[in-house]
Design a protein around this motif. Structure first.
Motif, PDB file in Angstrom:
ATOM      1  N   ILE A 173     -65.743 -23.040  11.080  1.00  0.00           N
ATOM      2  CA  ILE A 173     -64.846 -21.888  10.983  1.00  0.00           C
ATOM      3  C   ILE A 173     -63.974 -21.869  12.228  1.00  0.00           C
ATOM      4  CG2 ILE A 173     -64.653 -19.372  10.865  1.00  0.00           C
ATOM      5  CD1 ILE A 173     -67.309 -19.296   9.410  1.00  0.00           C
ATOM      6  N   ASN A 174     -62.670 -21.737  12.043  1.00  0.00           N
ATOM      7  CA  ASN A 174     -61.721 -21.706  13.146  1.00  0.00           C
ATOM      8  C   ASN A 174     -61.002 -20.356  13.142  1.00  0.00           C
ATOM      9  OD1 ASN A 174     -60.379 -22.907  15.374  1.00  0.00           O
ATOM     10  ND2 ASN A 174     -58.605 -23.328  14.094  1.00  0.00           N
ATOM     11  N   ILE A 175     -61.173 -19.581  14.222  1.00  0.00           N
ATOM     12  CA  ILE A 175     -60.545 -18.263  14.346  1.00  0.00           C
ATOM     13  C   ILE A 175     -59.470 -18.373  15.417  1.00  0.00           C
ATOM     14  CG2 ILE A 175     -60.930 -15.827  14.889  1.00  0.00           C
ATOM     15  CD1 ILE A 175     -63.880 -16.293  14.060  1.00  0.00           C
ATOM     16  N   LEU A 176     -58.223 -18.284  15.012  1.00  0.00           N
ATOM     17  CA  LEU A 176     -57.096 -18.560  15.900  1.00  0.00           C
ATOM     18  C   LEU A 176     -56.168 -17.344  15.942  1.00  0.00           C
ATOM     19  CD1 LEU A 176     -55.623 -20.844  17.539  1.00  0.00           C
ATOM     20  CD2 LEU A 176     -54.453 -21.429  15.406  1.00  0.00           C
ATOM     21  N   TYR A 177     -55.918 -16.843  17.153  1.00  0.00           N
ATOM     22  CA  TYR A 177     -54.994 -15.711  17.337  1.00  0.00           C
ATOM     23  C   TYR A 177     -55.315 -14.564  16.374  1.00  0.00           C
ATOM     24  CZ  TYR A 177     -52.291 -19.339  19.750  1.00  0.00           C
ATOM     25  OH  TYR A 177     -51.893 -20.355  20.581  1.00  0.00           O
TER      26      TYR A 177
ATOM     27  N   LYS B 179     -54.267 -11.493  24.235  1.00  0.00           N
ATOM     28  CA  LYS B 179     -53.910 -10.439  23.296  1.00  0.00           C
ATOM     29  C   LYS B 179     -54.971 -10.243  22.223  1.00  0.00           C
ATOM     30  CE  LYS B 179     -50.177  -9.073  20.115  1.00  0.00           C
ATOM     31  NZ  LYS B 179     -48.863  -9.447  19.550  1.00  0.00           N
ATOM     32  N   TYR B 180     -55.720 -11.298  21.893  1.00  0.00           N
ATOM     33  CA  TYR B 180     -56.600 -11.250  20.735  1.00  0.00           C
ATOM     34  C   TYR B 180     -58.068 -11.246  21.141  1.00  0.00           C
ATOM     35  CZ  TYR B 180     -52.214 -12.645  18.600  1.00  0.00           C
ATOM     36  OH  TYR B 180     -50.900 -12.703  18.223  1.00  0.00           O
ATOM     37  N   GLY B 181     -58.895 -10.616  20.310  1.00  0.00           N
ATOM     38  CA  GLY B 181     -60.326 -10.573  20.588  1.00  0.00           C
ATOM     39  C   GLY B 181     -61.048  -9.611  19.662  1.00  0.00           C
ATOM     40  N   TYR B 182     -62.150  -9.036  20.180  1.00  0.00           N
ATOM     41  CA  TYR B 182     -62.953  -8.069  19.435  1.00  0.00           C
ATOM     42  C   TYR B 182     -63.548  -8.677  18.162  1.00  0.00           C
ATOM     43  CZ  TYR B 182     -60.186  -5.067  22.481  1.00  0.00           C
ATOM     44  OH  TYR B 182     -59.561  -4.523  23.574  1.00  0.00           O
ATOM     45  N   ASN B 183     -63.844  -9.977  18.193  1.00  0.00           N
ATOM     46  CA  ASN B 183     -64.487 -10.633  17.067  1.00  0.00           C
ATOM     47  C   ASN B 183     -65.999 -10.627  17.260  1.00  0.00           C
ATOM     48  OD1 ASN B 183     -61.916 -11.659  15.801  1.00  0.00           O
ATOM     49  ND2 ASN B 183     -61.786 -12.683  17.781  1.00  0.00           N
TER      50      ASN B 183
END
Length: 581
Positions: free
Chosen positions: A154-158, A192-196
């Protein structure tokens, strides 16, 4: 402000919040409850066709993906889905209506990339990532098995607010799960991105061992270097990502690698036997990087990870590796029989209440090491060293290591109505101006004993400025003195609400300020309660940006009571009739 409405929902919120469930303290992946079946759910199957996408007439995965929208649940019937291309999530969900993709209840959907070392070495067509999520939010991937991908499972990008839970991800040729939340090669640009959230997954045998290839495809370069790049979970960059309750083993490189991410939270993971590749480091948990990037110590990335209640054992090298992470916290972890050190750290690393036992190299004691096994004269005795035992690496005595919370030594909440309440915050809590009132000024009239409320908030205060002594008004120095002089034997709470007067560029500082207040409150014998900032009276305009979410994240990270005033007050204010100025 309508004091009655606001104060009543504050009290109602608190009544519900005090029944908050404690974090499940078992280490490693747990079984998760399937999503309930509804008639509105989409259904796909290995032999699916047509456009109906129902239980009676399932469709193909690609057909179902094209129908996704906020609030959709997509169930995959059991069986092997032989992928010709990556599954790319096309749309985002919302906080109240996430998109869910999941195996049909009590069935096992397997996504198979059908890749082999031979196809990768020869550069043939490769299904790179099993599931690719780019630029999306509020996607939940649950209870899937993902195997034989040419790159990542699984790839989580931006992307932000992505949840991966209950999946089994193995035998892929790069990392099982990768999170990339911003360009880590630009050390002064905040992410800018996160909270995963990555929780309750099993990740194993993700490995590029035996591969030496450099592939270019779709504008990306993929490097395979004999086990150098395949971790179980890789958080390359981003902020406030959570890695909890996973079982991670036998991957080529590291079990969990936080690389240059910020404020990562890693807890209750079972990590072992990593480092199968010749080129990989083989550490259990790496806590960040970037300390010496561009020879600068003050770059904002690669710092403030919290790693707690994990077990790392029999990894090729280090159980818990600082890896040049800055201001990292290791607490209540257990490292056993790793091939090198149990723990490594710097002088700015907080290391307390950990166990390191029978690792090949001894842990070096530094400035902020306290109450660890290597500082304790008592011998280590585990109830069991059998991996499948419920008491695996659990101590018979001593309050340290991954199972410390199960020893029953937490401070219970007060049960008396005579508990004292101390409030700290800004003008929305306490405003001294004539004719103006914060909610804290009205709260005492709703208490059985109004004299038990101490409103120490200050108009204009931010989470940082309140810490500094003020010559005429309330501050944290005077509040601590008041608490120390008060009788709190019947219980006490510290309510903490800031955010109105903080600056956008200080999100990390805001998180750390609030955490400092909660930590000190516990040390003073109080139970901390975090409150999201009350909304401003701007119709249709949610003006507090990320501050409310940071408060929620800290409450979850630290298992602290939370009153979410922001959403409730915003909805109340938004219901008011509008008037021309």
């Amino acid at each position: 402000m309508k004091r009655t409405i606001l104060t009543l929902f504050l009290l109602t919120s608190f009544a519900y919040s005090t029944s908050i469930d404690k974090i499940d303290q078992r280490v490693g992946a747990r079984l998760i409850v399937p999503t309930p079946i509804t008639s509105k759910a989409l259904v796909a199957a290995t032999s699916g066709y047509g456009e109906a996408c129902t239980l009676k007439h399932p469709c193909s995965i690609q057909t179902a993906l094209a129908k996704l929208q906020a609030g959709t649940t997509l169930f995959l019937r059991g069986g092997i889905y032989h992928l010709e291309e990556s599954i790319v999530i096309p749309v985002s969900g919302t906080k109240s209506q996430p998109i869910i993709i999941e195996s049909y209840p009590n069935e096992n959907a397997i996504l198979n990339g059908n890749q082999s070392k031979i196809t990768i070495q020869k550069g043939k067509h490769i299904v790179r990532n099993g599931i690719h999520i780019q630029g999306k939010s509020y996607i939940n991937i649950r209870n899937l098995e993902i195997i034989n991908m040419g790159a990542r499972g699984i790839n989580i990008l931006y992307s932000s607010h992505i949840t991966i839970e209950g999946c089994i991800i193995h035998d892929n040729y790069l990392s099982g799960i990768t999170i990339y939340g911003g360009n880590y090669s630009k050390p002064y640009k905040p992410y800018k991105y996160g909270y995963n959230t990555i929780s309750d997954n099993i990740l194993y045998n993700n490995s590029d061992a035996g591969l030496n290839a450099l592939q270019k495809q779709d504008g990306h370069t993929y490097s395979y270097e004999d086990g150098d790049n395949a971790d179980g979970i890789s958080v390359s960059s981003g902020k406030f990502n959570k890695i909890i309750h996973n079982t991670v083993y036998a991957n080529a490189d590291d079990g969990i690698d936080l690389w240059r991410s910020n404020n990562s939270y890693v807890a209750y993971n079972l990590v072992y036997d990593n480092g199968r590749g010749n080129g990989g480091n083989g550490n259990g948990i790496k806590a960040g990087g970037n300390r010496n990037f561009d020879h600068k110590e003050d770059s904002p990335n690669g710092k403030l990870a919290i790693v707690e209640y994990n077990i790392a054992f029999k990894n090729k090298r280090i159980g818990f590796d600082i890896n040049s992470g800055k201001k990292v916290t290791f607490r209540y972890n257990t490292a056993w029989k790793n091939g090198s050190h149990g723990f490594t750290s710097y002088d700015d690393t907080i290391v307390n209440n950990n166990i390191a036992f029978e690792n090949k190299k001894k842990t070096i004691i530094r400035k902020q090491h306290t109450h660890n096994s290597w500082q304790n004269s008592k011998p280590i005795h585990f109830i069991s060293t059998e991996k499948n035992s419920a008491d695996f690496l659990r101590l018979t005595t001593n309050k340290m290591g991954a199972y410390r919370q199960n020893k029953g030594d937490e401070t219970p909440p007060p049960t008396t109505s005579n508990a004292k309440i101390f409030l700290i915050g800004d003008s929305t809590v306490h405003n001294r101006s004539k004719g103006e009132m914060g909610w804290g000024s009205a709260l005492s009239s709703y208490l059985k004993n109004p004299n038990n409320l101490f409103n120490q908030a200050r108009s204009g205060a931010s989470s940082s400025s309140y810490k500094r002594a003020h010559p005429r008004h309330h501050d944290w120095v005077s509040t601590k003195k008041l608490i120390q002089q008060s009788d709190i034997t019947k219980g006490a709470y510290l309510f903490i609400q800031f955010g109105h007067n903080n600056r956008d560029e200080n999100y990390t500082q805001f998180y750390n300020d609030l955490k400092s207040y909660t930590t000190q409150a516990k040390a003073l014998g109080l139970i901390p309660v975090l409150l999201t900032p009350v909304a401003r009276l701007y119709k249709y305009d949610k003006s507090h940006k990320d501050y409310p979410q940071i408060v929620r994240d800290l409450a979850k990270d630290e298992n602290i009571l939370l009153l979410d005033l922001y959403e409730k007050s915003w909805h109340i204010f938004n219901s008011y009739p509008t008037h021309d100025a």
